[in-house]
Design an enzyme around this catalytic site. Structure first.
Site, PDB file in Angstrom:
ATOM      1  N   HIS A 175      -5.098   8.468  -5.756  1.00  0.00           N
ATOM      2  CA  HIS A 175      -4.416   7.841  -4.624  1.00  0.00           C
ATOM      3  C   HIS A 175      -5.377   7.062  -3.726  1.00  0.00           C
ATOM      4  O   HIS A 175      -4.916   6.294  -2.880  1.00  0.00           O
ATOM      5  CB  HIS A 175      -3.723   8.928  -3.802  1.00  0.00           C
ATOM      6  CG  HIS A 175      -2.279   8.628  -3.511  1.00  0.00           C
ATOM      7  ND1 HIS A 175      -1.563   7.637  -4.157  1.00  0.00           N
ATOM      8  CD2 HIS A 175      -1.401   9.189  -2.630  1.00  0.00           C
ATOM      9  CE1 HIS A 175      -0.314   7.620  -3.693  1.00  0.00           C
ATOM     10  NE2 HIS A 175      -0.200   8.539  -2.769  1.00  0.00           N
ATOM     11  N   ASP A 203      -3.109   2.086  -5.299  1.00  0.00           N
ATOM     12  CA  ASP A 203      -2.991   2.611  -6.665  1.00  0.00           C
ATOM     13  C   ASP A 203      -1.580   2.388  -7.183  1.00  0.00           C
ATOM     14  O   ASP A 203      -0.648   2.159  -6.405  1.00  0.00           O
ATOM     15  CB  ASP A 203      -3.313   4.100  -6.675  1.00  0.00           C
ATOM     16  CG  ASP A 203      -2.301   4.899  -5.865  1.00  0.00           C
ATOM     17  OD1 ASP A 203      -1.507   5.651  -6.446  1.00  0.00           O
ATOM     18  OD2 ASP A 203      -2.301   4.765  -4.614  1.00  0.00           O
ATOM     19  N   ASN A 237       4.630   4.971  -2.066  1.00  0.00           N
ATOM     20  CA  ASN A 237       5.123   5.244  -0.718  1.00  0.00           C
ATOM     21  C   ASN A 237       4.366   4.489   0.373  1.00  0.00           C
ATOM     22  O   ASN A 237       4.919   4.194   1.426  1.00  0.00           O
ATOM     23  CB  ASN A 237       5.061   6.746  -0.436  1.00  0.00           C
ATOM     24  CG  ASN A 237       6.093   7.524  -1.230  1.00  0.00           C
ATOM     25  OD1 ASN A 237       7.155   6.993  -1.545  1.00  0.00           O
ATOM     26  ND2 ASN A 237       5.789   8.755  -1.582  1.00  0.00           N
ATOM     27  N   ASN A 267       1.647   7.856   3.290  1.00  0.00           N
ATOM     28  CA  ASN A 267       3.075   7.612   3.511  1.00  0.00           C
ATOM     29  C   ASN A 267       3.382   6.985   4.852  1.00  0.00           C
ATOM     30  O   ASN A 267       4.521   6.578   5.110  1.00  0.00           O
ATOM     31  CB  ASN A 267       3.854   8.919   3.367  1.00  0.00           C
ATOM     32  CG  ASN A 267       3.817   9.447   1.945  1.00  0.00           C
ATOM     33  OD1 ASN A 267       3.215   8.833   1.066  1.00  0.00           O
ATOM     34  ND2 ASN A 267       4.447  10.584   1.710  1.00  0.00           N
TER      35      ASN A 267
END
Length: 782
Positions: free
Chosen positions: A236, A308, A329, A283
């Site tokens: 991530h 990513d 997200n 997020n």
């Protein structure tokens, strides 16, 4: 909302400086300085446990006890880079009757009407200054943005919850929040909003956000990821990693905190560019992006988000001018905050997600070793794609970089420098190079370029030879074949020394039908091939070989820090001795070298090394340049790529274990007589240091045995405590007597639950213990 008043126990600090402060923090204390009332500043230390409670209460006014008394304001807090560890506190003396100047944060409440009109709410200033009595200082002030329409603004005079008696020092017409059209809106919308919104000018007439890079248009590149060491090197966080590499390549300024992010400015391909690492977690990344875009009024075609993508094959890139979030997200929140999906994005493949595993768990995991090789190249490609985007635009970046990556591991390109015995090379120019080439091809590799660099005198004798032939070979092979090649070269007669480096982050060059070989600098085609091999622009050709090998001792203890992407970095000083002849005598000359360690190497060094430790460093030279007082300055340092700790034990191991594992992993070196003498000398020095340490600990243990502490506790008439007494209470009691102990030194069989006299063991080391008498007595009034 008003502040609570807590009590902090303060102790005077006798020693100041960074090392003393580090020791305090290791003992659970926080360095502090008390100012005010025209008195001399006092250096103090505070209990972190007490301070943490005050901060949790959001207290700003505290009562002081111990070596300081009265009330004080927590004026400033200094945190580490990631706002995790508290480093220092500034306190300001106050009296209950006086009025003080303080800075109070601003929070918005409600939902702005302008959001439904297509606008973006931007916070221009997130704090105001007020004058108030200590007891009336608010925790936060609020601005109601419910009736804020597009083109409108709210100023300091619109604050409605200013405490009674408090005075607003910030000018009443200072704009704090405004609602503007989103970046990329039509000129008509912008003109309408501009007509309604006042100009915002800083004191001195300078626009906020001005910087040393000039006043040109600002491009914004955002790398998405999660802050914190626990997320470092996860799938991530490849967006963070790509921006870190970009910042290093283009000499970005030191990151600073702004827009709920760490930001750094750089000139990328001549374009003024803001690099942004949001610290709001993946997020919620959109909030940081919206603030940066709104502040600089950056059009969306000048915004690029790097992230990513688990739907893309690991290592593959994809540039898009717009599009959906595709389940990412971070992109989803950016689109929500900007009100549109029409912004540029660069995706770095980290997939696919294995069957039976959730995507959320997968992206928070780390790469397998073979995946890591692909991703390292992809991150470098991503940094190059960002530079291309900044210079030529999104279409050019799409044409050049879409589909790039996911190169098979067999396509990794390596460059090797081999030093051959000059005598054997003179007898047959082809024998030794062909032997090495056969070693490469026998392991499934492919030789691309093979050529002579030069013949030259060696700096020191190697295997009895004083002259060597330096031969360069570019080749392709799988990464796990390099260890076998290194071992074969070490055993090959005629190969004095060799070094193999992965060309990173270069693209694998296309091979001609047969290797380009030359016994001299010619043929010209070999030079032409090297120039078209797509080697990374910041790497030079092998002919100007940038490689450093140093053996020396650390000149200072290591201080570890983390950059915004979460990567560890440590700056160390290395003292390197060189024996030279002066007249008729040999003397030692010492050279001091600055070395930079990155990633896991930096963390290992911080864990195991200290001042005086012996290490071997392999790396490259890097010249840092900057301007100060109008003058250009520069400093040469070494960027370490490998580190090996020296001064270990001489041991015998099973056949093949050293060559197959220990030596390739940098955990050992072949021991000769010189190494054995070094080890013996090092062991003798360590033994002497340990004897001195144990003697000092025994002295401390004898002193502690003479001491006793008394702890008051509430108890029943039968002597049973309502609570208990443990290590924390004993440490606090010792502290009042000027003795500092760590919790792990207090050895209790269990917490104390009865009144009485106890003998508590205090451990100073595995071999030294002392005994402390602890009186637990009824609290006054019981």
């Amino acid at each position: 909302e008003f502040l609570m008043s807590d009590t902090l126990t303060a102790a005077k600090r006798e020693k100041i400086g960074s090392r003393a402060s580090m020791r305090l923090r290791a003992e659970g204390l926080i360095p502090a300085v008390l100012y005010g009332h025209k008195e001399a500043p006092v250096s103090l230390s505070l209990q972190f446990t007490e301070l943490r409670k005050s901060l949790a209460h959001k207290a700003k006014v505290v009562n002081l006890s111990g070596d300081a008394s009265g009330q004080a304001i927590i004026q400033a807090l200094q945190w580490d880079t990631f706002h995790r560890d508290l480093l220092h506190v500034d306190l300001l003396r106050v009296d209950a009757g006086e009025r003080v100047h303080v800075t109070v944060p601003i929070e918005t409440k409600g939902e702005a009407a302008g959001l439904n009109e297509g606008g973006v709410v931007t916070v221009v200033f997130d704090h105001v200054e007020i004058e108030a009595a200590p007891a009336s200082i608010p925790e936060v002030l609020h601005l109601d943005v419910t009736n804020l329409h597009m083109g409108g603004s709210l100023s300091a005079s619109d604050i409605t919850d200013l405490p009674e008696g408090a005075k607003l020092l910030t000018e009443a017409d200072t704009v704090l929040v405004h609602c503007v059209p989103p970046a990329g809106a039509s000129k008509e919308d912008e003109a309408a909003a501009a007509a309604a919104a006042p100009e915002v000018i800083q004191k001195g007439g300078e626009q906020e956000g001005g910087d040393a890079l000039g006043d040109g248009p600002m491009k914004i590149v955002v790398g998405l990821g999660n802050p914190g060491k626990q997320y470092e090197a996860t799938r991530h966080n490849v967006g963070f990693d790509a921006l870190r590499l970009l910042a290093d390549q283009w000499s970005a300024e030191t990151p600073k905190s702004k827009f709920d992010s760490y930001v750094a400015e750089a000139m990328v391909e001549g374009q003024r560019t803001l690099l942004v690492w949001p610290q709001t977690f993946m997020n919620l990344s959109g909030k940081a992006v919206r603030q940066a875009v709104g502040f600089y009024k950056t059009p969306l075609e000048e915004l690029l988000v790097v992230c990513d993508d688990f739907a893309l094959e690991t290592g593959r890139l994809r540039v898009r001018a717009k599009g959906s979030s595709g389940g990412q997200n971070g992109l989803k929140d950016v689109a929500r905050q900007l009100g549109t999906e029409d912004y540029h994005r660069l995706r770095i493949g980290v997939g696919p997600v294995p069957s039976g595993r959730s995507a959320s768990d997968f992206v928070l995991g780390r790469f397998a070793p073979k995946e890591r090789e692909l991703v390292d190249v992809a991150i470098a490609d991503a940094a190059a794609a960002v530079a291309c985007w900044a210079k030529a635009g999104v279409l050019e970046a799409m044409n050049k970089f879409n589909g790039v990556g996911a190169t098979p591991l067999a396509q990794n390109v390596y460059e090797g420098l081999f030093i051959f015995d000059a005598n054997k090379f003179a007898r047959d120019h082809d024998a030794l190079p062909k032997a090495v080439e056969e070693m490469i091809t026998s392991e499934g590799g492919e030789v691309v370029v093979s050529r002579l660099w030069e013949e030259r005198r060696l700096a020191y004798p190697i295997k009895g030879q004083r002259k060597g032939a330096y031969w360069l070979i570019y080749f392709r092979t799988e990464g796990d074949k390099i260890t076998g090649l290194n071992r074969a070269c070490e055993l090959k007669s005629g190969v004095l020394r060799h070094m193999v480096l992965k060309i990173h982050p270069a693209k694998p060059p296309r091979s001609p039908s047969s290797p380009v070989r030359a016994t001299g600098i010619e043929p010209e085609s070999a030079e032409r091939f090297l120039l078209t091999a797509s080697l990374a622009p910041w790497r030079t050709s092998m002919a100007s070989y940038n490689r450093v090998v140093l053996v020396g001792n650390l000149t200072r203890d290591i201080e570890l820090r983390y950059i915004p992407s979460g990567t560890a970095v440590a700056e160390i000083g290395l003292a390197v001795n060189d024996r030279v002849k002066r007249g008729d005598q040999w003397v030692d000359e010492t050279t001091f070298v600055d070395v930079t360690l990155w990633g896991r190497t930096a963390e290992v060094a911080n864990q195991y090394l200290n001042k005086g430790s012996s290490i071997l460093i392999e790396g490259r030279l890097k010249l840092d340049t900057w301007e100060k007082d109008g003058q250009k300055r520069s400093k040469l340092r070494v960027v370490a790529e490998k580190m090996q700790m020296l001064g270990g034990e001489v041991v015998e191991v099973k056949s093949g274990y050293a060559l197959n594992y220990l030596i390739p992993e940098g955990l050992a070196t072949i021991a000769n007589d010189h190494h054995k003498r070094m080890v013996d000398k090092h062991k003798a020095k360590l033994a002497e240091i340990e004897r001195e340490r144990q003697a000092e600990l025994r002295k401390q243990a004898a002193e502690i045995t003479k001491q006793s502490v008394t702890i008051e506790a509430k108890a029943t008439e039968e002597g049973h405590l309502y609570g208990s007494v443990g290590a924390v209470e004993i440490i606090a009691a010792l502290k009042k007597q000027g003795i500092t102990m760590a919790a792990e030194q207090i050895k209790l069989e269990g917490v104390l639950k009865e009144l009485g006299l106890y003998t508590v063991k205090i451990r100073f080391s595995s071999e030294v213990e002392g005994e402390l008498k602890v009186w637990v007595v009824p609290a006054v009034g019981d």
